[in-house]
Motif scaffolding. Structure first.
Motif, PDB file in Angstrom:
ATOM      1  N   THR A  39       0.848  -1.202   0.000  1.00 19.55           N
ATOM      2  CA  THR A  39       0.000   0.000   0.000  1.00 19.55           C
ATOM      3  C   THR A  39       0.883   1.251   0.000  1.00 19.55           C
ATOM      4  O   THR A  39       0.384   2.360  -0.111  1.00 19.55           O
ATOM      5  N   ALA A  40       2.200   1.043   0.194  1.00 18.69           N
ATOM      6  CA  ALA A  40       3.140   2.164   0.255  1.00 18.69           C
ATOM      7  C   ALA A  40       3.980   2.194  -1.012  1.00 18.69           C
ATOM      8  O   ALA A  40       4.725   1.258  -1.309  1.00 18.69           O
ATOM      9  N   LYS A  41       3.855   3.286  -1.757  1.00 17.65           N
ATOM     10  CA  LYS A  41       4.545   3.421  -3.036  1.00 17.65           C
ATOM     11  C   LYS A  41       6.068   3.399  -2.842  1.00 17.65           C
ATOM     12  O   LYS A  41       6.794   2.783  -3.618  1.00 17.65           O
ATOM     13  N   ALA A  42       6.532   4.090  -1.796  1.00 14.46           N
ATOM     14  CA  ALA A  42       7.974   4.210  -1.579  1.00 14.46           C
ATOM     15  C   ALA A  42       8.626   2.838  -1.387  1.00 14.46           C
ATOM     16  O   ALA A  42       9.747   2.597  -1.845  1.00 14.46           O
ATOM     17  N   ASP A  43       7.916   1.931  -0.704  1.00 15.01           N
ATOM     18  CA  ASP A  43       8.482   0.598  -0.467  1.00 15.01           C
ATOM     19  C   ASP A  43       8.654  -0.171  -1.771  1.00 15.01           C
ATOM     20  O   ASP A  43       9.633  -0.894  -1.962  1.00 15.01           O
ATOM     21  N   LEU A  44       7.700   0.006  -2.685  1.00 17.75           N
ATOM     22  CA  LEU A  44       7.797  -0.691  -3.976  1.00 17.75           C
ATOM     23  C   LEU A  44       8.952  -0.119  -4.799  1.00 17.75           C
ATOM     24  O   LEU A  44       9.660  -0.848  -5.495  1.00 17.75           O
ATOM     25  N   ARG A  62      -7.836   4.594  -0.836  1.00 14.91           N
ATOM     26  CA  ARG A  62      -7.964   4.736   0.619  1.00 14.91           C
ATOM     27  C   ARG A  62      -6.771   5.445   1.255  1.00 14.91           C
ATOM     28  O   ARG A  62      -6.950   6.294   2.116  1.00 14.91           O
ATOM     29  N   VAL A  63      -5.555   5.048   0.867  1.00 11.19           N
ATOM     30  CA  VAL A  63      -4.387   5.612   1.584  1.00 11.19           C
ATOM     31  C   VAL A  63      -3.408   6.370   0.683  1.00 11.19           C
ATOM     32  O   VAL A  63      -2.350   6.811   1.129  1.00 11.19           O
ATOM     33  N   LYS A  64      -3.759   6.500  -0.598  1.00 10.54           N
ATOM     34  CA  LYS A  64      -3.000   7.348  -1.528  1.00 10.54           C
ATOM     35  C   LYS A  64      -1.515   7.010  -1.591  1.00 10.54           C
ATOM     36  O   LYS A  64      -0.655   7.891  -1.665  1.00 10.54           O
ATOM     37  N   GLY A  65      -1.204   5.740  -1.519  1.00  5.40           N
ATOM     38  CA  GLY A  65       0.197   5.321  -1.674  1.00  5.40           C
ATOM     39  C   GLY A  65       1.063   5.525  -0.451  1.00  5.40           C
ATOM     40  O   GLY A  65       2.279   5.361  -0.509  1.00  5.40           O
ATOM     41  N   ALA A  76      -5.914  -5.762   5.750  1.00  4.93           N
ATOM     42  CA  ALA A  76      -6.742  -6.887   5.293  1.00  4.93           C
ATOM     43  C   ALA A  76      -7.906  -6.387   4.439  1.00  4.93           C
ATOM     44  O   ALA A  76      -8.204  -6.961   3.385  1.00  4.93           O
ATOM     45  N   GLU A  77      -8.530  -5.294   4.869  1.00  2.29           N
ATOM     46  CA  GLU A  77      -9.670  -4.739   4.116  1.00  2.29           C
ATOM     47  C   GLU A  77      -9.255  -4.325   2.706  1.00  2.29           C
ATOM     48  O   GLU A  77      -9.933  -4.641   1.732  1.00  2.29           O
ATOM     49  N   ILE A  78      -8.119  -3.629   2.623  1.00  2.00           N
ATOM     50  CA  ILE A  78      -7.646  -3.151   1.317  1.00  2.00           C
ATOM     51  C   ILE A  78      -7.303  -4.342   0.407  1.00  2.00           C
ATOM     52  O   ILE A  78      -7.614  -4.335  -0.787  1.00  2.00           O
ATOM     53  N   ALA A  79      -6.699  -5.369   0.978  1.00  3.70           N
ATOM     54  CA  ALA A  79      -6.351  -6.547   0.168  1.00  3.70           C
ATOM     55  C   ALA A  79      -7.619  -7.188  -0.409  1.00  3.70           C
ATOM     56  O   ALA A  79      -7.652  -7.585  -1.570  1.00  3.70           O
TER      57      ALA A  79
END
Ligand code: GDP
Length: 394
Positions: A39-44, A62-65, A76-79
């Motif tokens: 869900t985190a762009k920076a990690d990818l 939901r969390v904009k990266g 879990a919800e986002i997945a």
């Protein structure tokens, strides 16, 4: 064996990334496909080896990266909500070429902790190939919320996979070093142990075929039956003689009978002592090995340094120690100047670390509830005037 690896969250992505590097370096051919979900762009963006098209950013609405901030219920919800996007990347996996899926995540965080049981459940519903989990437990110094997340995710993840392989960060922290600072060496340890194990069933056509090579089906059978698994490992450097990589011919042609007997005895003794060190030393998840339901011994090294007698003795010893009737064993011939024993213990039950984790998690949950209650009361006291003389606007 050939695996499709799915790294969920930061830890999961980094570990799968490392597996790709290991695969390249050792030519072991275990990673057929690698996908990272976050869900985190920076990690990818921080990943090095996983291809761009296999990096899936979920939860953008939901969390904009920006990640879920250790909220694993949100993870879990986002997945669940974005399962189609994840499936889009999984669609590119040639499933007929793999022996199983491996879903990797750190259980203490948010995205991987919440998302990995969701994806495991989804994969099991769709595919017939086994779905394994590799779950990383947080260090005990990480704090209550991480412990609570891990305890809840562990419970859920075990139920959704065919087997949960566990690695405990806490047991692998070097003294005086925070877990944070030591992730590189910890991740090396993870890929070495699980790499030897999964690589064993993946002997290429050109490789030396040893006397009793471990087959993928033996790994699958050891893991089948479910539950929790741990891996022990020990190695010793050996000299690569000119005959090391050779087969029967070079074994007969070098040295006298006496020196050959001596070599055989040394080889056997080295193997049995490595098996003991592996099983009684530090496991990926420390536990009592007595009572493990199934075990697999993989002896890796140059084929001249492996023999059936040593492996047979090691296997018998493991049978005695675990009390299990299902202990498999075999060779994994490599061209590295090292003999290594990897011991997979599957279906372990006596794991004090998990009980301790659950205890700390329950305390953390109670504390969080208390604090929330208190905070509501405190806010009421602050906002409301003592005699209730003021009226709010609306
Ligand atoms: P997520 O991105 O929300 O899934 O959370 P993280 O993966 O960042 O963190 C979850 C937990 O994984 C942490 O509490 C740590 O215990 C652990 N962790 C984070 N990064 C690494 C890593 O590179 N290696 C290992 N072994 N553990 C990690």
């Amino acid at each position: 064996m050939k695996l499709a690896m799915i790294g969920f969250g930061q830890a999961g992505g980094k570990i799968v990334d490392k597996f790709l590097e290991y695969d390249e370096r050792t030519n072991s051919g275990i990673v057929r496909s690698a996908v990272a979900v976050n869900t985190a762009k920076a990690d990818l963006l921080g990943l090095e080896n996983i291809s761009q098209e296999n990096r899936v950013l979920i939860g953008q609405a939901r969390v904009k990266g920006h990640g879920v901030g250790a909220d694993n219920e949100l993870g879990a919800e986002i997945a669940e909500e974005d399962i189609d996007e994840i499936q889009g990347a999984i669609d590119s996996i040639p499933v007929h070429e793999i022996d199983g899926f491996l879903v990797v995540s750190g259980l203490g965080g948010g995205t991987g902790s919440g998302g990995s049981p969701v994806i495991a459940k989804h994969l099991k519903r769709i595919y017939t190939e086994p779905v394994y989990g590799l779950g990383v437990l947080p260090g005990s110094d990480e704090g209550g919320i991480y412990t609570l997340n891990a305890a809840r995710s562990f419970q859920t993840f075990v139920r959704e996979v065919d087997n949960l392989l566990v690695f405990d960060n806490d047991a692998w922290r070097k003294t005086g070093e925070s877990v944070e600072g030591g992730y590189d060496h910890i991740n090396e340890e993870i890929v070495r142990r699980f790499g030897v194990l999964f690589g064993a069933g993946e002997i290429g056509d050109g490789d030396n075929v040893a006397e009793s090579v471990v087959d993928s089906s033996e790994i699958i059978n050891t893991l089948s039956g479910g539950g929790v698994s741990t891996v022990g490992y020990a190695s010793e450097d050996v000299e690569m003689s000119s005959s090391s990589g050779g087969g029967l011919l070079s074994r007969f042609s070098s040295g006298s009978d006496d020196s050959n007997d001596m070599d055989t005895a040394n080889t056997t003794n080295r193997i049995t002592s490595l098996v003991r060190k592996a099983a009684l030393g530090r496991l990926t998840l420390p536990c009592e090995i007595d009572g493990a339901e199934r075990a697999l011994l993989v002896m890796a090294g140059p084929s001249a340094h492996l023999n059936r007698k040593g492996i047979e003795r090691g296997r018998k010893w493991l049978e005695e120690q675990t009390g299990s009737m299902e202990v498999r064993g075999g060779d994994y011939p490599t061209n590295e100047p090292r003999v290594a024993a990897a011991v997979l213990l599957s279906g372990v039950h006596n794991v004090p670390r998990i009980k301790e984790l659950q205890q700390v998690a329950i305390e953390a949950q109670d504390n969080i509830d208390d604090i929330r209650q208190e905070s509501e009361d405190n806010l009421d006291q602050l906002v409301e005037d003592d005699d209730d003389e003021l009226d709010p606007l609306f």
